[in-house]
Every structure is written in structure tokens, then in C-alpha cells.
Design a protein around this motif. Structure first.
Motif, PDB file in Angstrom:
ATOM      1  N   GLU A  79      23.118  11.147  -5.900  1.00 12.90           N
ATOM      2  CA  GLU A  79      24.213  10.608  -5.098  1.00 12.90           C
ATOM      3  C   GLU A  79      24.996  11.722  -4.404  1.00 12.90           C
ATOM      4  OE1 GLU A  79      26.425   7.394  -3.542  1.00 12.90           O
ATOM      5  OE2 GLU A  79      24.521   7.459  -4.632  1.00 12.90           O
ATOM      6  N   ALA A  80      25.243  12.821  -5.120  1.00 13.73           N
ATOM      7  CA  ALA A  80      25.969  13.936  -4.504  1.00 13.73           C
ATOM      8  C   ALA A  80      25.182  14.531  -3.347  1.00 13.73           C
ATOM      9  CB  ALA A  80      26.265  15.011  -5.546  1.00 13.73           C
ATOM     10  N   GLY A  81      23.856  14.524  -3.458  1.00 12.85           N
ATOM     11  CA  GLY A  81      23.012  15.014  -2.379  1.00 12.85           C
ATOM     12  C   GLY A  81      23.079  14.125  -1.155  1.00 12.85           C
ATOM     13  N   ILE A  82      23.164  12.815  -1.396  1.00 11.99           N
ATOM     14  CA  ILE A  82      23.297  11.867  -0.294  1.00 11.99           C
ATOM     15  C   ILE A  82      24.616  12.097   0.439  1.00 11.99           C
ATOM     16  CG2 ILE A  82      23.585   9.420   0.255  1.00 11.99           C
ATOM     17  CD1 ILE A  82      21.626   8.803  -2.022  1.00 11.99           C
ATOM     18  N   TRP A  83      25.693  12.309  -0.322  1.00 10.73           N
ATOM     19  CA  TRP A  83      26.987  12.575   0.296  1.00 10.73           C
ATOM     20  C   TRP A  83      26.976  13.902   1.052  1.00 10.73           C
ATOM     21  CZ3 TRP A  83      31.152   9.536   0.940  1.00 10.73           C
ATOM     22  CH2 TRP A  83      31.200   8.347   0.199  1.00 10.73           C
ATOM     23  N   ALA A  84      26.296  14.904   0.491  1.00 12.22           N
ATOM     24  CA  ALA A  84      26.212  16.209   1.164  1.00 12.22           C
ATOM     25  C   ALA A  84      25.458  16.075   2.482  1.00 12.22           C
ATOM     26  CB  ALA A  84      25.518  17.226   0.259  1.00 12.22           C
ATOM     27  N   ASN A  85      24.376  15.314   2.485  1.00  9.56           N
ATOM     28  CA  ASN A  85      23.626  15.098   3.718  1.00  9.56           C
ATOM     29  C   ASN A  85      24.478  14.342   4.732  1.00  9.56           C
ATOM     30  OD1 ASN A  85      20.833  14.969   5.164  1.00  9.56           O
ATOM     31  ND2 ASN A  85      21.588  12.880   5.233  1.00  9.56           N
ATOM     32  N   GLY A  86      25.252  13.374   4.250  1.00 15.40           N
ATOM     33  CA  GLY A  86      26.129  12.633   5.146  1.00 15.40           C
ATOM     34  C   GLY A  86      27.165  13.521   5.799  1.00 15.40           C
ATOM     35  N   ALA A  87      27.706  14.470   5.026  1.00 18.38           N
ATOM     36  CA  ALA A  87      28.697  15.394   5.580  1.00 18.38           C
ATOM     37  C   ALA A  87      28.076  16.268   6.671  1.00 18.38           C
ATOM     38  CB  ALA A  87      29.267  16.274   4.470  1.00 18.38           C
ATOM     39  N   ILE A  88      26.811  16.641   6.477  1.00 18.22           N
ATOM     40  CA  ILE A  88      26.115  17.453   7.477  1.00 18.22           C
ATOM     41  C   ILE A  88      25.911  16.644   8.752  1.00 18.22           C
ATOM     42  CG2 ILE A  88      23.958  18.643   8.022  1.00 18.22           C
ATOM     43  CD1 ILE A  88      23.722  19.211   4.974  1.00 18.22           C
ATOM     44  N   GLU A  89      25.414  15.405   8.589  1.00 14.81           N
ATOM     45  CA  GLU A  89      25.169  14.550   9.743  1.00 14.81           C
ATOM     46  C   GLU A  89      26.463  14.191  10.458  1.00 14.81           C
ATOM     47  OE1 GLU A  89      22.390  13.851  11.029  1.00 14.81           O
ATOM     48  OE2 GLU A  89      21.050  14.579   9.467  1.00 14.81           O
ATOM     49  N   ARG A  90      27.549  14.112   9.699  1.00 18.21           N
ATOM     50  CA  ARG A  90      28.856  13.768  10.274  1.00 18.21           C
ATOM     51  C   ARG A  90      29.295  14.793  11.312  1.00 18.21           C
ATOM     52  NH1 ARG A  90      34.542  13.674   8.217  1.00 18.21           N
ATOM     53  NH2 ARG A  90      35.342  11.568   8.554  1.00 18.21           N
ATOM     54  N   GLY A  91      28.805  16.036  11.160  1.00 21.98           N
ATOM     55  CA  GLY A  91      29.109  17.069  12.135  1.00 21.98           C
ATOM     56  C   GLY A  91      30.405  17.802  11.891  1.00 21.98           C
ATOM     57  N   ALA A  92      31.069  17.521  10.772  1.00 17.58           N
ATOM     58  CA  ALA A  92      32.363  18.151  10.510  1.00 17.58           C
ATOM     59  C   ALA A  92      32.251  19.664  10.375  1.00 17.58           C
ATOM     60  CB  ALA A  92      32.981  17.560   9.242  1.00 17.58           C
ATOM     61  N   TYR A  93      31.086  20.147   9.913  1.00 14.46           N
ATOM     62  CA  TYR A  93      30.919  21.584   9.681  1.00 14.46           C
ATOM     63  C   TYR A  93      30.093  22.263  10.773  1.00 14.46           C
ATOM     64  CZ  TYR A  93      32.018  19.748   5.040  1.00 14.46           C
ATOM     65  OH  TYR A  93      32.582  19.087   3.996  1.00 14.46           O
ATOM     66  N   THR A  94      29.358  21.485  11.542  1.00 12.40           N
ATOM     67  CA  THR A  94      28.368  22.094  12.431  1.00 12.40           C
ATOM     68  C   THR A  94      28.524  21.732  13.894  1.00 12.40           C
ATOM     69  OG1 THR A  94      26.853  20.236  12.010  1.00 12.40           O
ATOM     70  CG2 THR A  94      26.668  22.165  10.570  1.00 12.40           C
ATOM     71  N   MET A  95      29.394  20.772  14.236  1.00  9.46           N
ATOM     72  CA  MET A  95      29.515  20.319  15.612  1.00  9.46           C
ATOM     73  C   MET A  95      30.951  20.439  16.096  1.00  9.46           C
ATOM     74  SD  MET A  95      27.255  16.791  15.381  1.00  9.46           S
ATOM     75  CE  MET A  95      27.577  16.382  17.100  1.00  9.46           C
ATOM     76  N   GLU A  96      31.080  20.570  17.380  1.00  9.37           N
ATOM     77  CA  GLU A  96      32.392  20.500  18.002  1.00  9.37           C
ATOM     78  C   GLU A  96      32.217  19.942  19.411  1.00  9.37           C
ATOM     79  OE1 GLU A  96      32.851  24.987  19.873  1.00  9.37           O
ATOM     80  OE2 GLU A  96      33.920  24.475  18.022  1.00  9.37           O
ATOM     81  N   GLY A  97      33.261  19.373  19.942  1.00 10.36           N
ATOM     82  CA  GLY A  97      33.124  18.811  21.276  1.00 10.36           C
ATOM     83  C   GLY A  97      34.467  18.420  21.855  1.00 10.36           C
ATOM     84  N   THR A  98      34.509  18.330  23.167  1.00  8.19           N
ATOM     85  CA  THR A  98      35.692  17.881  23.885  1.00  8.19           C
ATOM     86  C   THR A  98      35.226  16.935  24.984  1.00  8.19           C
ATOM     87  OG1 THR A  98      35.562  19.749  25.424  1.00  8.19           O
ATOM     88  CG2 THR A  98      36.942  20.031  23.466  1.00  8.19           C
ATOM     89  N   LEU A  99      36.159  16.196  25.531  1.00  7.42           N
ATOM     90  CA  LEU A  99      35.831  15.343  26.671  1.00  7.42           C
ATOM     91  C   LEU A  99      37.026  15.285  27.610  1.00  7.42           C
ATOM     92  CD1 LEU A  99      37.401  12.379  26.173  1.00  7.42           C
ATOM     93  CD2 LEU A  99      35.579  12.137  24.506  1.00  7.42           C
TER      94      LEU A  99
END
Length: 302
Positions: A79-99
């Protein structure tokens, strides 16, 4: 009878250290993509792309018992691995953007002037052109991936609605800890009026009920107007359903109550506040106490 007891099985630093390697992150993401989130050792190693079996086993062992579980057939994502993968996909640590700023179709409910949506630093900010009323909330970049520009306001509103639903069910949006809910005035009567605010608006905020959510676990705080907080109450949902206006899946902007004509403080001691929802010629008023528990329901013609 005593309640359930929980203890920390590992410290926070150790948990994040286990993820501090590209190979381990790839193991988690590969297991997520596998059928049933499970794979045999050889299949997993080949998919991750590590030739050295010993090196791969070392990294896999670092994830065991917390992010990855060993099974009779191989390894599966815990379960912790699933949450960790979700955090990665969420982009909070790896993505940024503006519009570029987007003008909202619906005007400010306080003054009737146009409002503009801005997105920067993972924060949606909505400001009115003529009055200081504004709102801010965090939205991860993944929410707007593949979303057309004209759909951004509605997407942001539906994301915000999902946040209110989570909080309304009693759980913190950030850590899932239990929250406390309290209703009070949107402005502190003991504070001085800000220089950029009108006396009229400040006096209105003193009578406008704001719902505050405080997490007992992580200490995070959130707040919203009482109209948003009670949007999922059965009586409110029923009112809009009768007029073929489904609440589910709709942006919160459609149902906002941001003025004292629709949301107001009735009493201070004991605390009482009310919010009114309207659908064509019908209206529904909910009266709540300081914990946002509904005390009275009154329906009548608008």
C-alpha cells in the motif's frame, strides 16, 4: 473499551531514504504497471533494466516490508508503494507549470465584476478586478495535463470540490488524519481593517460565516465558505436534483455563496449561521452551529 492502537514502525528519514535511488523508484513504477502490481524477480529485474542480479537484489531488499511485499509468486507493490507511485504521478516532486491568466465566465458574486484565474507555483489564485475578495488553493500539475485552456477553470473547480468532499467526510486532504471543523466570521473583529480593504467589505466579512478545517495529525488548515462546505448535504443535493441540476461532477463555482445575502451569521453566543441555496423559484436554508452541524432545514419559494 479502548480504541485501536497504532505505532510508528520506521522513522520518516528511513522511509524517504529508501526511495532516494533511481533504481528503487523504477522498481515501484514497474510493479505498478505489472498485472496485479506483481512480478517475479527475473521479470522485474529485466523490466527495470539492471543486469547485475546482486545489485538489483540489494535495491529490492531496501524496499521490502514497507513499499514492496514478498509473495509466493514473486513481489507485489504494498500500500505504501502504491501511495509513493501516486505521489510521483501527481507531479508534486517532478513537474511544474504555469498558464496565461484565464477570465472566468461567472462574475464575482460579491461585486459582479469579472474575475481572473491564475496558476503559478502549483497554486490556483482567483482574483476579482474590482474588490479584494479572492481565493487560493493548491492544485498539483498533473490535474491540468492534457486539459484544454478553456477547461482549466472547470477542472480546477471540480478538483476543489473533491477537496471539500474529503474534508467534509472528516479527513485531512494532505495526510488523511482526522480533522476538526469550526465555523466563524471570515474576518477577525479584533484586527484593524487592511489598508487595501473598504470598510463596507470588512463589515460584510464580519457577518460572513467561514468554515475552518484543522488537522489533528499534521496541523494543516483549510477554509471555505459555508456554501461549499454543505454542498453535499442530502437536502441540498435533493433541491438541485429536483431541477435537473446535478451536484456531482460540477464545478464549485456554480454553487458558491460568497455574500451575506446567501450566507450569514445569525447569533454569536451560542453561535448560529445560515446558508441559502436557490434553484429557480425554490430556496433552501440550512442553519448550523459552531461545528457546522445542521440544526434546521427550511425550504420555501425563492
Amino acid at each position: 473499551m479502548t480504541g485501536p492502537e497504532f505505532v510508528e514502525t520506521s522513522d520518516t528519514e528511513a522511509a524517504f531514504t529508501a526511495l532516494a535511488d533511481e533504481t528503487r523508484i523504477e522498481i515501484i513504477r514497474t510493479l505498478w504497471a505489472a498485472d496485479g502490481h506483481e512480478a517475479r524477480f527475473s521479470e522485474l529485474r529485466e523490466a527495470v533494466g539492471v543486469r547485475d542480479s546482486g545489485r538489483f537484489n540489494y535495491h529490492l531488499e531496501e524496499l521490502l516490508d514497507q513499499f514492496v511485499a514478498k509473495t509466493d509468486d514473486g513481489y507485489e507493490l504494498a500500500e505504501a508503494g502504491i501511495w509513493a507511485n501516486g505521489a510521483i504521478e501527481r507531479g508534486a516532486y517532478t513537474m511544474e507549470g504555469t498558464l496565461e491568466p484565464v477570465t472566468l465566465e461567472e462574475p464575482c458574486r460579491t461585486c459582479g465584476e469579472p474575475r481572473t484565474l491564475y496558476y503559478e507555483g502549483e497554486t490556483v489564485r482567483i482574483e476579482c478586478e474590482s474588490c479584494p475578495v479572492k481565493s487560493e488553493f493548491t492544485v498539483p500539475p498533473s490535474v491540468f495535463v492534457d486539459v484544454d485552456r478553456e477547461q482549466v477553470p472547470d477542472t480546477a473547480g471540480r478538483y476543489l470540490r473533491s477537496m471539500f468532499q474529503h474534508l467534509g467526510n472528516g479527513f485531512c486532504w494532505y495526510c488523511d488524519g482526522r480533522i476538526r471543523r469550526r465555523v466563524g466570521p471570515a474576518a477577525d473583529p479584533d484586527e484593524e481593517i487592511p489598508e487595501d480593504a473598504s470598510v463596507e467589505l470588512f463589515e460584510q466579512l464580519l457577518e460572513f460565516p467561514l468554515v475552518e478545517y484543522d488537522c489533528r495529525r499534521c496541523g494543516a488548515t483549510s477554509s471555505t465558505g459555508i456554501g461549499h462546505a454543505l454542498l453535499d448535504h442530502p437536502a441540498v443535493v435533493g433541491l438541485f436534483n429536483e431541477h435537473d441540476v446535478g451536484v456531482d461532477g460540477r464545478s464549485v463555482w456554480r454553487f458558491a455563496a460568497l455574500d451575506t445575502d446567501r450566507a450569514r451569521i445569525l447569533e454569536r453566543d451560542p453561535f448560529r449561521a445560515a446558508v441559502t441555496y436557490e434553484a429557480e423559484t425554490e430556496s433552501l436554508t440550512l442553519t448550523v452551529d459552531g461545528n457546522c452541524d445542521v440544526l434546521e432545514i427550511d425550504d420555501s419559494d425563492a
